[in-house]
Write a protein that holds these residues in place. Structure first.
Motif, PDB file in Angstrom:
ATOM      1  N   PHE A 144       0.573  40.889   5.938  1.00 44.85           N
ATOM      2  CA  PHE A 144      -0.222  40.235   4.905  1.00 44.85           C
ATOM      3  C   PHE A 144      -1.689  40.202   5.341  1.00 44.85           C
ATOM      4  O   PHE A 144      -1.992  39.931   6.502  1.00 44.85           O
ATOM      5  CB  PHE A 144       0.236  38.782   4.688  1.00 44.85           C
ATOM      6  CG  PHE A 144       1.665  38.621   4.267  1.00 44.85           C
ATOM      7  CD1 PHE A 144       1.997  38.400   2.933  1.00 44.85           C
ATOM      8  CD2 PHE A 144       2.685  38.665   5.209  1.00 44.85           C
ATOM      9  CE1 PHE A 144       3.316  38.220   2.547  1.00 44.85           C
ATOM     10  CE2 PHE A 144       4.012  38.494   4.835  1.00 44.85           C
ATOM     11  CZ  PHE A 144       4.331  38.275   3.504  1.00 44.85           C
ATOM     12  N   ASP A 145      -2.589  40.423   4.403  1.00 45.94           N
ATOM     13  CA  ASP A 145      -4.019  40.253   4.660  1.00 45.94           C
ATOM     14  C   ASP A 145      -4.401  38.827   4.281  1.00 45.94           C
ATOM     15  O   ASP A 145      -4.395  38.459   3.107  1.00 45.94           O
ATOM     16  CB  ASP A 145      -4.820  41.253   3.830  1.00 45.94           C
ATOM     17  CG  ASP A 145      -6.333  41.124   4.031  1.00 45.94           C
ATOM     18  OD1 ASP A 145      -6.752  40.400   4.947  1.00 45.94           O
ATOM     19  OD2 ASP A 145      -7.081  41.760   3.262  1.00 45.94           O
ATOM     20  N   VAL A 146      -4.742  38.018   5.274  1.00 50.15           N
ATOM     21  CA  VAL A 146      -5.156  36.633   5.013  1.00 50.15           C
ATOM     22  C   VAL A 146      -6.588  36.408   5.517  1.00 50.15           C
ATOM     23  O   VAL A 146      -6.953  35.315   5.953  1.00 50.15           O
ATOM     24  CB  VAL A 146      -4.169  35.616   5.636  1.00 50.15           C
ATOM     25  CG1 VAL A 146      -2.833  35.690   4.929  1.00 50.15           C
ATOM     26  CG2 VAL A 146      -3.971  35.850   7.132  1.00 50.15           C
ATOM     27  N   SER A 147      -7.385  37.471   5.421  1.00 50.47           N
ATOM     28  CA  SER A 147      -8.761  37.409   5.906  1.00 50.47           C
ATOM     29  C   SER A 147      -9.647  36.481   5.098  1.00 50.47           C
ATOM     30  O   SER A 147     -10.779  36.193   5.496  1.00 50.47           O
ATOM     31  CB  SER A 147      -9.376  38.815   5.904  1.00 50.47           C
ATOM     32  OG  SER A 147      -8.607  39.710   6.665  1.00 50.47           O
ATOM     33  N   ASP A 241     -16.375  35.711  11.779  1.00 54.00           N
ATOM     34  CA  ASP A 241     -16.338  36.733  10.731  1.00 54.00           C
ATOM     35  C   ASP A 241     -15.212  37.749  10.914  1.00 54.00           C
ATOM     36  O   ASP A 241     -15.230  38.819  10.313  1.00 54.00           O
ATOM     37  CB  ASP A 241     -17.676  37.477  10.660  1.00 54.00           C
ATOM     38  CG  ASP A 241     -18.725  36.668   9.911  1.00 54.00           C
ATOM     39  OD1 ASP A 241     -18.339  35.769   9.149  1.00 54.00           O
ATOM     40  OD2 ASP A 241     -19.921  36.924  10.105  1.00 54.00           O
ATOM     41  N   ASN A 242     -14.232  37.416  11.742  1.00 52.28           N
ATOM     42  CA  ASN A 242     -13.104  38.322  11.947  1.00 52.28           C
ATOM     43  C   ASN A 242     -12.235  38.432  10.708  1.00 52.28           C
ATOM     44  O   ASN A 242     -12.203  37.530   9.865  1.00 52.28           O
ATOM     45  CB  ASN A 242     -12.217  37.822  13.094  1.00 52.28           C
ATOM     46  CG  ASN A 242     -12.803  38.123  14.457  1.00 52.28           C
ATOM     47  OD1 ASN A 242     -13.890  38.666  14.572  1.00 52.28           O
ATOM     48  ND2 ASN A 242     -12.073  37.767  15.507  1.00 52.28           N
ATOM     49  N   GLU A 304     -12.397  46.593  13.024  1.00 47.86           N
ATOM     50  CA  GLU A 304     -11.177  47.188  13.564  1.00 47.86           C
ATOM     51  C   GLU A 304      -9.942  46.834  12.744  1.00 47.86           C
ATOM     52  O   GLU A 304      -8.821  47.209  13.097  1.00 47.86           O
ATOM     53  CB  GLU A 304     -10.966  46.717  15.012  1.00 47.86           C
ATOM     54  CG  GLU A 304     -12.072  47.097  15.969  1.00 47.86           C
ATOM     55  CD  GLU A 304     -12.103  48.588  16.267  1.00 47.86           C
ATOM     56  OE1 GLU A 304     -11.126  49.289  15.938  1.00 47.86           O
ATOM     57  OE2 GLU A 304     -13.108  49.071  16.829  1.00 47.86           O
ATOM     58  N   ALA A 305     -10.123  46.105  11.641  1.00 46.76           N
ATOM     59  CA  ALA A 305      -8.976  45.593  10.884  1.00 46.76           C
ATOM     60  C   ALA A 305      -8.131  46.720  10.297  1.00 46.76           C
ATOM     61  O   ALA A 305      -6.895  46.687  10.372  1.00 46.76           O
ATOM     62  CB  ALA A 305      -9.466  44.665   9.775  1.00 46.76           C
ATOM     63  N   VAL A 306      -8.770  47.711   9.702  1.00 44.00           N
ATOM     64  CA  VAL A 306      -8.028  48.820   9.098  1.00 44.00           C
ATOM     65  C   VAL A 306      -7.280  49.606  10.170  1.00 44.00           C
ATOM     66  O   VAL A 306      -6.114  49.977   9.990  1.00 44.00           O
ATOM     67  CB  VAL A 306      -8.973  49.742   8.301  1.00 44.00           C
ATOM     68  CG1 VAL A 306      -8.244  51.009   7.862  1.00 44.00           C
ATOM     69  CG2 VAL A 306      -9.530  49.003   7.090  1.00 44.00           C
TER      70      VAL A 306
END
Length: 468
Positions: A144-147, A241-242, A304-306
């Motif tokens: 899940f993306d919870v950014s 900002d991560n 680096e998230a992707v």
């Protein structure tokens, strides 16, 4: 959950978007500059909880409307600009626009159906149905993306003093790299937000709170920082900002262990460590989540998230999942959604969250709202949050709860069909005398009354990893 079209307003806004705080609240209010810019979003799966559907609106611009807007833009000298794909503080007031996480383009490339949620553009689901994603998480592992969540660091010798002036938990007792769920409360005892506070080995507190309360939470902490600094206190606040990725499911450890040197068997529930993950350094891995399953949340540098998401998806155990599955998973686990199940008018005792109150804090009565909350622990509250199950049509938020005599006694706050249990589950508030498990009640669904039973939560057993 977000629309794919966005404009960065210039000196005059084309439209002012004021997104609601969280799923389950009324649909976003859109003030169009010209024409009708909003229509209800549609999903491909009828099993997506109504709460998700009700809070979703996409921007559908007809060619005529687009031509009128472009013409108006030309006359006013406004320029449409794409939103930056980096996390940051949401715009406020009339300049509100949908934000994008660092994974926005990644979601589109993988078939993510983007919707507007808490001011952000996030995937509600991917090519798999909501139910398939839900069950995959229970049986395997989902990403899940919870950014969109607010991540902050509290620095300085007075960091614990600051946090304990705002929350109900015992932050001072946390061991190095241990975290806890806690609550921001006001002087009336109401819950301002729920959050996770971790006492890191690096000498700061790492705090994660809800995206829908971003501005409110940040202002609350910043005001307290300034107050303590004026008194000579040593404290500071940093917004992180991560990106934030949640890997959830029973096979999470076997998936993640291949990419880390640390022994995950030594990282139990609600503990945290900084480590390299699949070649990405500087990641904070916290063993927690919002599904009731074993899982981790990985705070990763945005750039680096992707790369990290792609590395995780190389394992066939892992599939992408969106907001729809996240909502039904948390409901089966009996976990609250801020803005629906708890809010500023709900106390921790009413919300069945008394366990978040630290023992030392209860005795000292030194947290906001203690004068209201502590007496409720010893006395009788007028209402409590309970779990409900029923057959027939699914219970939804705002459905009236009635006694067996037909008197309205409460309201459903969250509800959906349970993919695991094959029956309807919900939570809501009823007077204390009706809160005992097994109590039979009525719920009004689609103007028809049906039997519901007060049930213990979680509805589905949790599988958090703890040291034996």
């Amino acid at each position: 959950m977000p629309g794919a079209v966005s404009l960065q307003p210039g000196p005059i806004a084309l439209c002012a978007l004021k997104p609601r705080l969280l799923l389950g609240l009324p649909a976003p209010i859109l003030i169009p500059f010209v024409g009708d810019l909003t229509k209800p979003a549609r999903t491909t799966s009828p099993s997506v909880p109504d709460r998700v559907v009700a809070s979703v609106r996409r921007l559908h611009w007809s060619p005529v409307t687009m031509q009128r807007v472009v013409s108006m833009v030309a006359r006013l000298g406004l320029r449409g600009q794409p939103l930056p794909s980096v996390p940051g503080r949401p715009h406020s007031g009339s300049q509100d626009v949908l934000r994008r996480t660092p994974l926005y383009d990644f979601h589109l490339a993988h078939g993510g159906k983007m919707v507007a949620f808490a001011g952000w553009s996030l995937p509600v689901q991917y090519q798999d149905s909501h139910v398939d994603s839900h069950l995959h998480t229970r049986r395997h592992c989902s990403l899940f993306d919870v950014s969109h969540m607010l991540q902050t660091k509290i620095h300085g010798c007075d960091r614990v003093k600051l946090m304990e002036s705002l929350v109900v938990g015992d932050i001072a007792e946390l061991r190095p790299n241990q975290g806890t769920l806690s609550l921001f409360t006001n002087e009336a005892g109401g819950i301002l937000d729920d959050l996770i506070v971790t006492n890191t080995c690096e000498g700061h507190l790492y705090v994660v709170s809800n995206a829908g309360c971003w501005d409110k939470d940040l202002a609350l902490m910043q005001d307290k920082v300034r107050e303590l600094q004026k008194m000579g206190g040593d404290v500071g606040l940093e917004v992180v900002d991560n990106a934030l990725l949640a890997l959830q499911g029973p096979t999470v450890a076997q998936v993640l262990q291949d990419g880390v040197a640390d022994d995950l068997k030594k990282l139990p529930f609600m503990t945290s460590a900084v480590m390299e993950v699949f070649g990405v350094s500087g990641c904070r891995v916290t063993r927690c989540g919002y599904t009731g399953e074993d899982g981790v949340e990985i705070s990763v540098p945005a750039t680096e998230a992707v790369r990290l998401a792609k590395a995780l998806l190389e394992n066939p155990e892992v599939k992408l999942a969106g907001l729809a599955a996240r909502d039904s998973l948390r409901l089966e686990a009996g976990l609250c959604l801020y803005g629906s199940d708890i809010d500023e008018h709900t106390t921790p005792v009413e919300g069945s969250l008394s366990w978040t109150l630290g023992k030392r804090r209860r005795a000292a009565m030194d947290f906001p709202g203690a004068a209201v909350i502590i007496p409720q622990l010893k006395g009788k509250v007028q209402r409590r949050r309970v779990g409900l199950t029923c057959e027939g049509a699914p219970m939804r938020a705002h459905s009236p709860i009635l006694s067996t005599e037909g008197t309205v006694i409460g309201t459903v706050t969250s509800g959906c069909p349970s993919p695991c249990l094959k029956k309807n589950v919900a939570m809501g508030y009823v007077p204390s005398e009706y809160s005992r498990p097994g109590t039979r009640l009525l719920v009004e669904v689609r103007r028809k009354q049906q039997t519901a039973v007060v049930s213990k939560m979680p509805f589905v057993p949790t599988n958090y990893y703890t040291l034996k």
